[in-house]
Design a protein around this motif. Structure first.
Motif, short mmCIF file in Angstrom:
data_model
loop_
_atom_site.label_atom_id
_atom_site.label_comp_id
_atom_site.label_asym_id
_atom_site.label_seq_id
_atom_site.Cartn_x
_atom_site.Cartn_y
_atom_site.Cartn_z
N PHE A 81 46.90 -74.74 38.80
CA PHE A 81 46.61 -75.92 39.61
C PHE A 81 46.26 -75.48 41.01
N SER A 82 45.20 -76.05 41.55
CA SER A 82 44.76 -75.73 42.91
C SER A 82 44.61 -77.03 43.69
N TYR A 83 45.52 -77.26 44.61
CA TYR A 83 45.46 -78.47 45.44
C TYR A 83 44.26 -78.40 46.38
N SER A 84 43.66 -79.56 46.66
CA SER A 84 42.53 -79.61 47.59
C SER A 84 42.50 -80.96 48.29
N ARG A 85 41.69 -81.06 49.31
CA ARG A 85 41.55 -82.32 50.03
C ARG A 85 40.92 -83.40 49.18
N PHE A 86 40.04 -83.02 48.28
CA PHE A 86 39.47 -84.02 47.37
C PHE A 86 40.57 -84.62 46.50
N PHE A 87 41.53 -83.80 46.10
CA PHE A 87 42.64 -84.30 45.30
C PHE A 87 43.45 -85.31 46.11
N ALA A 88 43.69 -85.01 47.39
CA ALA A 88 44.43 -85.93 48.26
C ALA A 88 43.71 -87.27 48.37
N VAL A 89 42.39 -87.24 48.53
CA VAL A 89 41.62 -88.48 48.62
C VAL A 89 41.68 -89.24 47.30
N GLY A 90 41.67 -88.51 46.18
CA GLY A 90 41.80 -89.16 44.88
C GLY A 90 43.11 -89.91 44.75
N LEU A 91 44.21 -89.32 45.23
CA LEU A 91 45.50 -90.00 45.22
C LEU A 91 45.46 -91.27 46.06
N PHE A 92 44.88 -91.15 47.25
CA PHE A 92 44.79 -92.31 48.12
C PHE A 92 43.98 -93.43 47.48
N ARG A 93 42.91 -93.07 46.79
CA ARG A 93 42.08 -94.08 46.14
C ARG A 93 42.86 -94.81 45.05
N LEU A 94 43.69 -94.08 44.30
CA LEU A 94 44.52 -94.72 43.29
C LEU A 94 45.46 -95.74 43.93
N LEU A 95 46.09 -95.35 45.03
CA LEU A 95 47.01 -96.24 45.73
C LEU A 95 46.28 -97.46 46.28
N GLU A 96 45.11 -97.25 46.82
CA GLU A 96 44.34 -98.34 47.40
C GLU A 96 43.97 -99.37 46.34
N LEU A 97 43.51 -98.90 45.19
CA LEU A 97 43.09 -99.81 44.12
C LEU A 97 44.27 -100.55 43.51
N ALA A 98 45.45 -99.94 43.53
CA ALA A 98 46.64 -100.58 42.99
C ALA A 98 47.35 -101.45 44.04
N ASN A 99 46.76 -101.54 45.24
CA ASN A 99 47.35 -102.29 46.35
C ASN A 99 48.76 -101.79 46.67
N ALA A 100 48.96 -100.51 46.52
CA ALA A 100 50.25 -99.89 46.82
C ALA A 100 50.16 -99.24 48.19
N THR A 101 50.24 -100.03 49.24
CA THR A 101 49.96 -99.55 50.59
C THR A 101 51.19 -99.08 51.35
N GLU A 102 52.38 -99.24 50.76
CA GLU A 102 53.58 -98.80 51.46
C GLU A 102 53.64 -97.27 51.50
N PRO A 103 53.94 -96.69 52.66
CA PRO A 103 54.00 -95.23 52.76
C PRO A 103 54.98 -94.59 51.77
N THR A 104 56.05 -95.31 51.43
CA THR A 104 57.03 -94.74 50.51
C THR A 104 56.45 -94.53 49.11
N ILE A 105 55.45 -95.33 48.75
CA ILE A 105 54.84 -95.19 47.42
C ILE A 105 54.06 -93.88 47.33
N LEU A 106 53.37 -93.52 48.40
CA LEU A 106 52.67 -92.23 48.41
C LEU A 106 53.66 -91.09 48.24
N GLU A 107 54.80 -91.20 48.92
CA GLU A 107 55.82 -90.15 48.81
C GLU A 107 56.33 -90.05 47.37
N LYS A 108 56.58 -91.19 46.74
CA LYS A 108 57.07 -91.19 45.35
C LYS A 108 56.03 -90.63 44.39
#
Length: 294
Positions: free
Chosen positions: A198-225
């Protein structure tokens, strides 16, 4: 520390009075998509047991990546039409950085990475003069990296559709559920946890954010979980989302400056053409009257 709520794509605009970044310095920030990657090459030695003890040494072609120049050349050969400089500057920077990601020894394609790249690309190329050219550039870009642009698009759309049907709890609780997208996230979590490549990258980080955005999961604690569930370092994600937001902010400013420049030049051309139009009108009037008098 970045919060998910502060990174909404719709809020990345600024008033004209705040725009101070000239177009040429769009990527002058050294933090923008800068990665350092070391490649390791292992020579393979073949020993001959003939009396001469002849030894042949060669480099393994399986682990040797192509040079960056070759990737860039493949892109330019695949899409030969001129690209406006505001877009081309960013594309050339991104293709160099993604080349480094792509040919790391630990790299392995995954759908979240694809979603992140597609999100970045679509945001960067928003407003491009031609939708057809924008997609052709995407095809040329991904093909230049020896990957499949159709797979990128299909996986991104699949994850987007899935995320829209989730909420904050179900998104984080993917490990206890079954399904194609849940299995994708489980595989990532296992590999990131040390059981695979596994190789982490900034594109992966943006992909995670996009998932949260589409699920309307905007609380910072959700990103941490979600980061915890995927075995991803949240500090790295926060840092890279800040970099991404900064890049988009600069691009928005540059596009607005470019739009203003084009509008000014158009107005100047129209003003210069007014005397010519007046002269033509006078000529036509005189010609018509002269012809009528005869």
């Amino acid at each position: 520390m970045a919060t998910v709520a502060s990174l909404s794509f719709s809020t990345l605009t600024q008033s004209s009075s705040e725009r101070k970044t000239p177009i040429p310095s769009l990527l002058s920030d050294s933090s923008t998509f800068k990665l350092r990657t070391n490649f390791y090459f292992h020579p393979i030695t073949f020993r001959s047991y003939s009396p001469s003890r002849f030894i042949v040494r060669c480099m393994s072609t399986l682990t040797e990546p192509p040079p960056v120049a070759e990737t860039k050349l493949k892109f330019l050969n695949a899409y030969k039409r001129p690209i406006p400089s505001i877009y081309n500057t960013v594309l050339q920077e991104l293709i160099v950085q993604q080349h480094l990601m792509r040919y790391k020894k630990t790299y392995r394609y995954d759908a979240v990475f694809a979603l992140g790249f597609v999100t970045v690309y679509d945001q960067l190329m928003e407003g491009y003069p031609s939708d057809e050219d924008r997609e052709a550039i995407f095809q040329a870009y991904v093909n230049a990296l020896n990957e499949d642009p159709q797979q990128y698009r299909a996986d991104a759309q699949k994850l987007e559709a899935w995320a829209r049907a989730q909420d904050a709890n179900s998104l984080v609780d993917f490990g206890s559920k079954t399904g194609e997208c849940e299995d994708i996230l489980k595989d990532i979590a296992e590999r990131a946890g040390g059981s695979g490549s596994f190789s982490y990258s900034r594109f992966f980080a943006v992909g995670l954010f996009r998932l949260l955005e589409l699920a309307n999961a905007t609380e910072p604690t959700i990103l941490e979980k979600l980061c915890t569930a995927l075995n991803i370092n949240k500090k790295s994600v926060d840092r890279d989302l800040d970099v991404y937001r900064n890049l988009l902010s600069k691009l928005v400013q540059a596009k607005e400056l470019l739009k203003e420049y084009v509008e000014r030049e158009k107005k100047k051309r129209e003003e210069r053409s007014e005397p010519q139009k007046a002269n033509e009108a006078v000529k036509n009037f005189l010609a018509e009257n002269l012809y009528a008098s005869k």
